[in-house]
Design a protein around this motif. Sequence first.
Motif, mmCIF file in Angstrom:
data_model
loop_
_atom_site.group_PDB
_atom_site.id
_atom_site.type_symbol
_atom_site.label_atom_id
_atom_site.label_comp_id
_atom_site.label_asym_id
_atom_site.label_seq_id
_atom_site.Cartn_x
_atom_site.Cartn_y
_atom_site.Cartn_z
ATOM 1 N N LEU A 342 57.208 60.782 48.160
ATOM 2 C CA LEU A 342 57.183 61.170 49.561
ATOM 3 C C LEU A 342 57.049 59.947 50.443
ATOM 4 C CD1 LEU A 342 57.196 63.894 51.121
ATOM 5 C CD2 LEU A 342 54.697 63.742 51.191
ATOM 6 N N ASN A 343 57.795 59.939 51.550
ATOM 7 C CA ASN A 343 57.732 58.844 52.495
ATOM 8 C C ASN A 343 56.309 58.713 53.044
ATOM 9 O OD1 ASN A 343 57.997 57.326 55.029
ATOM 10 N ND2 ASN A 343 60.183 57.496 54.654
ATOM 11 N N SER A 344 55.800 57.476 53.075
ATOM 12 C CA SER A 344 54.421 57.254 53.521
ATOM 13 C C SER A 344 54.205 57.678 54.969
ATOM 14 C CB SER A 344 54.058 55.777 53.355
ATOM 15 O OG SER A 344 54.989 54.950 54.027
ATOM 16 N N ALA A 345 55.267 57.711 55.778
ATOM 17 C CA ALA A 345 55.120 58.142 57.173
ATOM 18 C C ALA A 345 54.623 59.581 57.249
ATOM 19 C CB ALA A 345 56.449 58.007 57.912
ATOM 20 N N TRP A 346 55.095 60.442 56.337
ATOM 21 C CA TRP A 346 54.650 61.834 56.342
ATOM 22 C C TRP A 346 53.178 61.933 55.956
ATOM 23 C CZ3 TRP A 346 57.596 64.780 58.973
ATOM 24 C CH2 TRP A 346 58.980 64.604 58.973
ATOM 25 N N LEU A 347 52.742 61.100 55.031
ATOM 26 C CA LEU A 347 51.336 61.122 54.626
ATOM 27 C C LEU A 347 50.436 60.702 55.787
ATOM 28 C CD1 LEU A 347 51.734 59.432 51.120
ATOM 29 C CD2 LEU A 347 51.529 61.870 51.610
ATOM 30 N N ILE A 348 50.847 59.660 56.503
ATOM 31 C CA ILE A 348 50.046 59.190 57.644
ATOM 32 C C ILE A 348 50.068 60.217 58.768
ATOM 33 C CG2 ILE A 348 49.965 57.433 59.453
ATOM 34 C CD1 ILE A 348 50.816 55.406 57.339
ATOM 35 N N ALA A 349 51.227 60.835 58.997
ATOM 36 C CA ALA A 349 51.316 61.876 60.031
ATOM 37 C C ALA A 349 50.402 63.047 59.705
ATOM 38 C CB ALA A 349 52.764 62.353 60.166
ATOM 39 N N ALA A 350 50.356 63.441 58.421
ATOM 40 C CA ALA A 350 49.474 64.539 58.019
ATOM 41 C C ALA A 350 48.012 64.168 58.259
ATOM 42 C CB ALA A 350 49.709 64.874 56.542
ATOM 43 N N GLY A 351 47.639 62.924 57.917
ATOM 44 C CA GLY A 351 46.275 62.479 58.175
ATOM 45 C C GLY A 351 45.943 62.479 59.653
ATOM 46 N N ALA A 352 46.896 62.033 60.474
ATOM 47 C CA ALA A 352 46.678 62.016 61.921
ATOM 48 C C ALA A 352 46.467 63.426 62.460
ATOM 49 C CB ALA A 352 47.851 61.339 62.621
ATOM 50 N N LEU A 353 47.262 64.394 61.965
ATOM 51 C CA LEU A 353 47.113 65.798 62.411
ATOM 52 C C LEU A 353 45.753 66.346 62.048
ATOM 53 C CD1 LEU A 353 50.654 67.267 61.598
ATOM 54 C CD2 LEU A 353 49.648 66.868 63.868
ATOM 55 N N VAL A 354 45.302 66.041 60.829
ATOM 56 C CA VAL A 354 43.956 66.488 60.423
ATOM 57 C C VAL A 354 42.904 65.886 61.325
ATOM 58 C CG1 VAL A 354 42.223 66.368 58.581
ATOM 59 C CG2 VAL A 354 44.598 66.884 58.014
ATOM 60 N N GLY A 355 43.056 64.583 61.629
ATOM 61 C CA GLY A 355 42.085 63.931 62.495
ATOM 62 C C GLY A 355 42.060 64.492 63.897
ATOM 63 N N VAL A 356 43.240 64.751 64.472
ATOM 64 C CA VAL A 356 43.323 65.336 65.814
ATOM 65 C C VAL A 356 42.741 66.736 65.834
ATOM 66 C CG1 VAL A 356 44.914 66.146 67.597
ATOM 67 C CG2 VAL A 356 45.266 63.899 66.545
ATOM 68 N N ALA A 357 43.053 67.544 64.810
ATOM 69 C CA ALA A 357 42.522 68.909 64.731
ATOM 70 C C ALA A 357 41.001 68.897 64.680
ATOM 71 C CB ALA A 357 43.105 69.625 63.515
ATOM 72 N N ARG A 358 40.453 67.995 63.875
ATOM 73 C CA ARG A 358 38.989 67.921 63.790
ATOM 74 C C ARG A 358 38.399 67.475 65.135
ATOM 75 N NH1 ARG A 358 35.132 64.151 63.160
ATOM 76 N NH2 ARG A 358 33.243 64.704 61.968
ATOM 77 N N TYR A 359 39.080 66.503 65.793
ATOM 78 C CA TYR A 359 38.586 65.998 67.078
ATOM 79 C C TYR A 359 38.572 67.100 68.132
ATOM 80 C CZ TYR A 359 38.325 63.033 71.260
ATOM 81 O OH TYR A 359 37.964 62.458 72.458
ATOM 82 N N LEU A 360 39.630 67.932 68.128
ATOM 83 C CA LEU A 360 39.732 69.007 69.140
ATOM 84 C C LEU A 360 38.764 70.145 68.874
ATOM 85 C CD1 LEU A 360 43.619 69.165 69.557
ATOM 86 C CD2 LEU A 360 41.939 68.138 71.126
ATOM 87 N N THR A 361 38.471 70.378 67.596
ATOM 88 C CA THR A 361 37.585 71.505 67.261
ATOM 89 C C THR A 361 36.127 71.083 67.121
ATOM 90 O OG1 THR A 361 38.019 71.167 64.889
ATOM 91 C CG2 THR A 361 39.420 72.751 66.059
ATOM 92 N N GLY A 362 35.920 69.769 67.038
ATOM 93 C CA GLY A 362 34.552 69.286 66.846
ATOM 94 C C GLY A 362 33.861 68.965 68.136
#
Length: 362
Positions: A342-362
């Motif tokens: 898998l392209n590393s860009a997708w892995l980093i994008a997934a991590g960023a989404l998790v981080g943003v989701a936690r930031y918005l809900t936390g």
Amino acid sequence: MFLRLGLIAFGGPAAHTALMREELVRRRRWVSDQRFADLMGATNLIPGPNSTELAIHLGHERAGWRGLLVAGVAFIVPAAVLVTLLAWVYVEQGETPAVEGVLYGVVPVVLAIIVWALAGLGRTVLSSWWLALLAGAALAAYLLGVNELVVLFGGAAVVAAVRGVRDLARRGPAALALPLLVAGTQQDGRLTELFLTMLKIGAVLYGSGYVLLAFLEGDFVDRLGWVSHQQVLDAVSVGQVTPGPVFTTATFLGYVVAGLPGAFLATVAIFLPSFVFVGLLTRLTDWLRSRAWTSALLDGVNATALALMAGVSLQLGRTGLVDPLTVALFGLTLLALWRTRLNSAWLIAAGALVGVARYLTG
């Protein structure tokens, strides 16, 4: 490809190197691990931003002088544009937008990519038990606070000495003959001074972001008095948390000092020496590897550079793996790297989404 790397390469030089290996060695197979390690080691011998210089060198490896220019510019421009936008917000609002949410999810993913790269490079670089021992000693020295340049050149000297003793034992005193390595307006005046100062820093700076901080403090705070200590700290912070080269700190300060022209000139000036140095280094890397004594130096540099990369990874792990979610992100990324291409860009994008989701809900 280097344009995309410039957009996703969070985490500093160790992360940039790991991402380049993932893309060019593992996925695209443009260069071998040994060649990648040699280029990585060689760029540690010259001043300037090492990961940017590695990108420039890899571009030359793929497509000659045009590749050198395209790879370097493509890797630098996304970060320079983003930092310029953040500098504009900083000047207008007095602060930069928070990015902690994104980094929360991205850092564990990037750390996993670095660890995976270390495992692959280690199999190539640490080709004997004593090189592995040297890398372990170099890692310990770095963690104890020894300057990275002392570690790097010390490792090269140790390997060269060991090879020299072996040659002497085999061939007699003649083996000790070592080759020599030869190696207008007030605003215009401020822009000229800005350009020349950043050019000087880019031409002589070895080391980490902390060394860059010392240079910027000495020139822009103490000597010129153009910015405050806090503004330099803010610039370095922006350079650290945005993707791409940390040296885009210069872009931020250039904007603070002289607006858009200052941002542009500061960026060109601090990166220009890297293009020149790598252009010269491309003629030397093959020569270094083709001779026994200089090949030994390169082996030592490669082993200690790998150890320094591991040391940075340990520090990144202490700040990035802070709870079960970040540890899980780290583990899942390692699993994806092991089982997929898998392209590393997708892995980093997934991590960023998790981080943003936690930031918005936390």
